[in-house]
Design a protein around this motif. Structure first.
Motif, PDB file in Angstrom:
ATOM      1  N   GLY A  22       0.792  -1.224   0.000  1.00 29.55           N
ATOM      2  CA  GLY A  22       0.000   0.000   0.000  1.00 29.55           C
ATOM      3  C   GLY A  22       0.821   1.269   0.000  1.00 29.55           C
ATOM      4  N   VAL A  23       2.122   1.147  -0.270  1.00 29.35           N
ATOM      5  CA  VAL A  23       2.989   2.331  -0.306  1.00 29.35           C
ATOM      6  C   VAL A  23       2.834   3.008  -1.673  1.00 29.35           C
ATOM      7  CG1 VAL A  23       5.400   3.108  -0.275  1.00 29.35           C
ATOM      8  CG2 VAL A  23       4.647   1.281   1.269  1.00 29.35           C
ATOM      9  N   GLU A  24       2.791   4.340  -1.655  1.00 29.49           N
ATOM     10  CA  GLU A  24       2.788   5.066  -2.919  1.00 29.49           C
ATOM     11  C   GLU A  24       4.221   5.073  -3.457  1.00 29.49           C
ATOM     12  OE1 GLU A  24       1.994   9.547  -4.628  1.00 29.49           O
ATOM     13  OE2 GLU A  24       1.301   9.071  -2.610  1.00 29.49           O
ATOM     14  N   VAL A  25       4.444   4.501  -4.634  1.00 27.14           N
ATOM     15  CA  VAL A  25       5.811   4.345  -5.152  1.00 27.14           C
ATOM     16  C   VAL A  25       6.004   5.158  -6.430  1.00 27.14           C
ATOM     17  CG1 VAL A  25       7.588   2.720  -5.930  1.00 27.14           C
ATOM     18  CG2 VAL A  25       5.893   1.990  -4.241  1.00 27.14           C
ATOM     19  N   ILE A  26       7.048   5.971  -6.432  1.00 26.87           N
ATOM     20  CA  ILE A  26       7.461   6.621  -7.680  1.00 26.87           C
ATOM     21  C   ILE A  26       8.556   5.741  -8.267  1.00 26.87           C
ATOM     22  CG2 ILE A  26       8.492   8.672  -8.719  1.00 26.87           C
ATOM     23  CD1 ILE A  26       7.498  10.221  -6.240  1.00 26.87           C
ATOM     24  N   GLU A  27       8.240   5.071  -9.360  1.00 23.82           N
ATOM     25  CA  GLU A  27       9.168   4.105  -9.947  1.00 23.82           C
ATOM     26  C   GLU A  27       9.993   4.804 -11.020  1.00 23.82           C
ATOM     27  OE1 GLU A  27       7.087   0.749 -11.412  1.00 23.82           O
ATOM     28  OE2 GLU A  27       8.912  -0.414 -11.776  1.00 23.82           O
ATOM     29  N   VAL A  28      11.261   5.024 -10.709  1.00 20.97           N
ATOM     30  CA  VAL A  28      12.123   5.753 -11.636  1.00 20.97           C
ATOM     31  C   VAL A  28      12.516   4.847 -12.804  1.00 20.97           C
ATOM     32  CG1 VAL A  28      14.423   6.799 -11.897  1.00 20.97           C
ATOM     33  CG2 VAL A  28      13.022   7.310  -9.883  1.00 20.97           C
ATOM     34  N   ASP A  29      12.418   5.393 -14.013  1.00 19.85           N
ATOM     35  CA  ASP A  29      12.849   4.655 -15.202  1.00 19.85           C
ATOM     36  C   ASP A  29      14.365   4.806 -15.296  1.00 19.85           C
ATOM     37  OD1 ASP A  29      13.133   3.460 -17.630  1.00 19.85           O
ATOM     38  OD2 ASP A  29      12.405   5.174 -18.773  1.00 19.85           O
ATOM     39  N   TRP A  30      15.061   3.752 -14.902  1.00 22.12           N
ATOM     40  CA  TRP A  30      16.524   3.835 -14.843  1.00 22.12           C
ATOM     41  C   TRP A  30      17.175   2.730 -15.678  1.00 22.12           C
ATOM     42  CZ3 TRP A  30      20.555   0.665 -13.507  1.00 22.12           C
ATOM     43  CH2 TRP A  30      21.795   1.295 -13.352  1.00 22.12           C
ATOM     44  N   SER A  31      18.200   3.095 -16.394  1.00 16.48           N
ATOM     45  CA  SER A  31      19.065   2.082 -17.019  1.00 16.48           C
ATOM     46  C   SER A  31      20.485   2.616 -16.967  1.00 16.48           C
ATOM     47  CB  SER A  31      18.625   1.774 -18.437  1.00 16.48           C
ATOM     48  OG  SER A  31      18.657   2.936 -19.215  1.00 16.48           O
ATOM     49  N   PRO A  32      21.481   1.740 -17.008  1.00 13.89           N
ATOM     50  CA  PRO A  32      22.856   2.219 -16.869  1.00 13.89           C
ATOM     51  C   PRO A  32      23.218   3.175 -17.991  1.00 13.89           C
ATOM     52  CG  PRO A  32      22.757  -0.182 -16.816  1.00 13.89           C
ATOM     53  CD  PRO A  32      21.420   0.302 -17.242  1.00 13.89           C
ATOM     54  N   PRO A  33      24.029   4.190 -17.684  1.00 13.90           N
ATOM     55  CA  PRO A  33      24.475   5.075 -18.760  1.00 13.90           C
ATOM     56  C   PRO A  33      25.293   4.281 -19.773  1.00 13.90           C
ATOM     57  CG  PRO A  33      25.672   5.513 -16.723  1.00 13.90           C
ATOM     58  CD  PRO A  33      24.594   4.549 -16.388  1.00 13.90           C
ATOM     59  N   PRO A  34      25.290   4.691 -21.058  1.00  9.72           N
ATOM     60  CA  PRO A  34      26.066   3.953 -22.057  1.00  9.72           C
ATOM     61  C   PRO A  34      27.533   3.892 -21.655  1.00  9.72           C
ATOM     62  CG  PRO A  34      24.704   5.629 -23.085  1.00  9.72           C
ATOM     63  CD  PRO A  34      24.620   5.863 -21.622  1.00  9.72           C
ATOM     64  N   GLU A  35      28.172   2.777 -22.016  1.00 10.06           N
ATOM     65  CA  GLU A  35      29.603   2.630 -21.722  1.00 10.06           C
ATOM     66  C   GLU A  35      30.383   3.567 -22.639  1.00 10.06           C
ATOM     67  OE1 GLU A  35      31.160  -0.003 -19.602  1.00 10.06           O
ATOM     68  OE2 GLU A  35      29.160   0.306 -18.757  1.00 10.06           O
ATOM     69  N   LEU A  36      31.237   4.394 -22.039  1.00 11.18           N
ATOM     70  CA  LEU A  36      31.994   5.354 -22.837  1.00 11.18           C
ATOM     71  C   LEU A  36      32.872   4.648 -23.865  1.00 11.18           C
ATOM     72  CD1 LEU A  36      32.610   8.317 -23.260  1.00 11.18           C
ATOM     73  CD2 LEU A  36      34.450   8.123 -21.582  1.00 11.18           C
ATOM     74  N   GLU A  37      33.571   3.584 -23.410  1.00 11.82           N
ATOM     75  CA  GLU A  37      34.479   2.888 -24.335  1.00 11.82           C
ATOM     76  C   GLU A  37      33.722   2.299 -25.508  1.00 11.82           C
ATOM     77  OE1 GLU A  37      37.097   0.057 -22.617  1.00 11.82           O
ATOM     78  OE2 GLU A  37      37.676   1.423 -21.020  1.00 11.82           O
ATOM     79  N   LYS A  38      32.537   1.750 -25.202  1.00  4.93           N
ATOM     80  CA  LYS A  38      31.756   1.126 -26.260  1.00  4.93           C
ATOM     81  C   LYS A  38      31.266   2.203 -27.229  1.00  4.93           C
ATOM     82  CE  LYS A  38      27.919  -1.886 -27.222  1.00  4.93           C
ATOM     83  NZ  LYS A  38      27.206  -0.894 -28.037  1.00  4.93           N
ATOM     84  N   ASP A  39      30.887   3.364 -26.671  1.00  6.21           N
ATOM     85  CA  ASP A  39      30.455   4.449 -27.547  1.00  6.21           C
ATOM     86  C   ASP A  39      31.565   4.828 -28.520  1.00  6.21           C
ATOM     87  OD1 ASP A  39      28.103   4.498 -26.281  1.00  6.21           O
ATOM     88  OD2 ASP A  39      28.437   6.364 -25.164  1.00  6.21           O
ATOM     89  N   LEU A  40      32.770   4.925 -27.954  1.00  6.28           N
ATOM     90  CA  LEU A  40      33.902   5.302 -28.816  1.00  6.28           C
ATOM     91  C   LEU A  40      34.133   4.252 -29.895  1.00  6.28           C
ATOM     92  CD1 LEU A  40      36.404   6.698 -26.162  1.00  6.28           C
ATOM     93  CD2 LEU A  40      35.275   7.980 -27.983  1.00  6.28           C
ATOM     94  N   GLU A  41      34.016   2.980 -29.483  1.00  7.34           N
ATOM     95  CA  GLU A  41      34.175   1.894 -30.457  1.00  7.34           C
ATOM     96  C   GLU A  41      33.134   2.003 -31.574  1.00  7.34           C
ATOM     97  OE1 GLU A  41      35.703  -1.563 -27.416  1.00  7.34           O
ATOM     98  OE2 GLU A  41      33.933  -1.931 -28.621  1.00  7.34           O
TER      99      GLU A  41
END
Lengths: 48, 514
Positions: A22-41
């Motif tokens: 019965g708790v009011e929950v604000i469910e944050v839409d979260w995912s890990p930030p993109p990997e910098l190394e992979k972005d560069l690749e």
């Protein structure tokens, strides 16, 4: 201390448990930030 | 491999799902017709390596990176299974994105925030929420210890409570965070660095008719020298000031006793305090009585809180002991313990060690021997399946007990094993079908072998899975009302001496009352 409203970041099973109680929950839409190394690749692979 | 079976991978790029969601999809795919094996993972290096070992990684899977999901199947019609997986993942995707981003939600006035993201991302999220004055429950592990100290120091300055990192359980005003049970409200406040220990105490007190005001899980490392009990001190201050709290329990495992003593000395104590430092032989920590088992701690608290309830429980306890003694046979073999709750594993190891058994385990204690390999038992073995080696890239065993259950089944077939003991943790955070799943996974083995399996259900009649525990009645198992009694039973049957239960009851559960 009392728990009426909770902000939840992460595992869905814990968010559902709070809602079940019965708790009011604000469910944050979260995912890990993109990997910098992979972005560069990715950028490099597109350039080459 | 059957020539009609094919291994195929699907890579969904840039999509994140937590380990529980991935497990649910994997379970669903495994139940599909023609599926021999299936795995759904974030494509980290270690997960790709695990798929390779299982023979489930293809060239397609090799192209995936850590922000992508790999669905891997071995099936007679792999293409259609992967198509179903894609639909389920993307369907979940649109539902998942209904919530606000952290930026959008950060200004909302809330009582607590619950954080259960991979450890490396905790600092940024927790720091931002702390600056808004939000109390935190942090389930995540793998958070650097300097981050923990920094977050807790800042929280202390701001007058905010931080539970965790590595907080498995908390019950605040009746609301459970992480893994917790539906518990009566009452006069007992709890501070603990041991998740399953808090659950066991709360469940035993509930059985005795005694409720909890707040159970504050401070995180597995709070009572170490590095952290110095920062959150434990704040939690004790809160409970001392709390009007609903009349008596306070402190539960820890593998922690430095001296830190606990220092923490207790640094707080102005106005209410009775009792401790259970599991694995410690001490009768007192400073001036406060220390219990050797959680059942003993519950009994001592019950006796302090209500003499009437204590008398009623004492009769019930004696009946349970008589019932267990009747089931003891001459097993003559080793006892084995396989746990999803680490504190309960420690408690069983302690009881067996106290009985004179040489205990082998994957946990670190000065009084046990380390298993050369956690996967291979030796003598009296106790394994904590919540240890990092079993949880890397997988959900905690309270959520997915498959590995533990498979080990229980395998050990029941071994000639030199007389009895196995295990926990079954239900309640908030455990899946809705946890009992059904466990009965399905160990049922065949316990029916097929003439060995004893002792199970303690960590739960209350108010937990939403409690109704399913009736399924256990259909199995030839021994159901014990506490972990300490389950451990005592397994040892008694293995040694072939009924009196072992009496000795454990008198010395480690009833204590001075015996």
């Amino acid at each position: 201390m009392r728990v009426v409203k909770v902000l939840a970041v992460g595992a869905s099973i814990f968010t559902e448990s709070l809602k079940r109680q019965g708790v009011e929950v604000i469910e944050v839409d979260w995912s890990p930030p993109p990997e910098l190394e992979k972005d560069l690749e990715d950028i490099l692979s597109r350039m080459l | 491999m059957n020539p009609a079976e094919d291994v195929a991978n699907l890579v969904v790029r840039g999509l994140y799902r937590d380990s529980v969601q991935l497990m649910e999809l994997m379970d669903r795919l495994k139940r599909m017709k023609g599926v021999v094996d299936a795995a759904v993972v974030m494509a980290t290096d270690s997960n790709r390596e695990a798929l390779k070992k299982l023979g489930l990684l293809t060239q397609q899977g090799l192209t995936a990176g850590p922000n992508d999901i790999i669905v891997a199947v071995k099936a007679t019609d792999a293409a259609s299974v992967l198509e179903t997986a894609r639909e389920l993942l993307l369907k979940g995707s649109s539902a998942h994105r209904k919530g606000p981003s952290l930026d959008e939600a950060i200004n909302e006035k809330v009582d607590f925030a619950s954080i259960s993201v991979p450890g490396r991302y905790v600092n940024e999220i927790a720091s931002r929420l702390l600056e808004r004055g939000t109390n935190l429950f942090i389930f995540s592990d793998h958070v650097p210890i300097d981050v923990e100290v920094s977050l807790k120091t800042r929280a202390r300055e701001m007058g905010v409570l931080v539970m965790g990192p590595e907080a498995g359980t908390a019950i605040i005003g009746g609301i459970g965070f992480g893994f917790a049970n539906s518990i009566k409200k009452g006069p007992v406040g709890v501070v603990g660095s041991a998740g399953s220990g808090i659950q066991e105490l709360a469940v035993l007190l509930d059985w005795m008719g005694i409720g909890i005001s707040h159970a504050i899980g401070v995180g597995g490392r709070d009572l170490t020298k590095q952290v110095g009990g920062i959150s434990s001190i704040e939690a004790l201050k809160i409970l001392m000031d709390d009007r609903d709290t009349q008596v306070i329990a402190v539960i820890t495992k593998q922690s430095d006793e001296e830190i606990v003593k220092t923490v207790l000395e640094s707080v102005r104590v106005t209410k009775p305090i009792m401790t259970a430092i599991l694995g410690s032989q001490r009768k007192y920590i400073g001036q406060y009585p220390n219990s050797p088992t959680l059942h003993n701690l519950a009994i001592e608290i019950c006796r302090t809180a209500s003499v009437e309830r204590f008398k009623a429980h004492y009769s019930l306890f004696l009946e349970e002991v008589v019932g267990l003694k009747r089931l003891v046979g001459e097993g003559l073999g080793h006892p084995r313990g396989f746990y999803s709750g680490g504190t309960l594993a420690t408690e069983t190891a302690y009881i067996w060690n106290w009985l004179g058994l040489q205990v082998y385990t994957n946990m670190t204690h000065s009084w046990t021997k380390k298993l050369a390999k956690s996967s291979h038992s030796e003598g009296a073995t106790v394994v904590d399946f919540g240890d990092e080696e079993f949880t890397h890239g997988r959900p905690h065993p309270i959520i997915d007990p498959s590995l533990r259950n498979a080990r229980v089944s395998a050990e029941l077939s071994l000639e030199d094993v007389a009895a196995v003991v295990m926990d079954l943790i239900i309640g908030y955070g455990a899946p809705d079908n946890i009992v059904e799943k466990t009965v399905g996974e160990v049922g065949w083995a316990i029916r097929s072998h003439a060995k004893k399996l002792a199970i303690h259900v960590v739960g209350t009649p108010s937990d939403h899975q409690w109704g399913q525990t009736g399924l256990l009645e259909g199995l030839p198992i021994v159901r014990a009302p506490s972990n300490a009694l389950a451990a005592a039973f397994a040892a008694a049957h293995s040694i072939g001496e009924v009196d072992v239960i009496e000795r454990v009851s008198n010395s480690l559960i009833l204590g001075d009352l015996a």
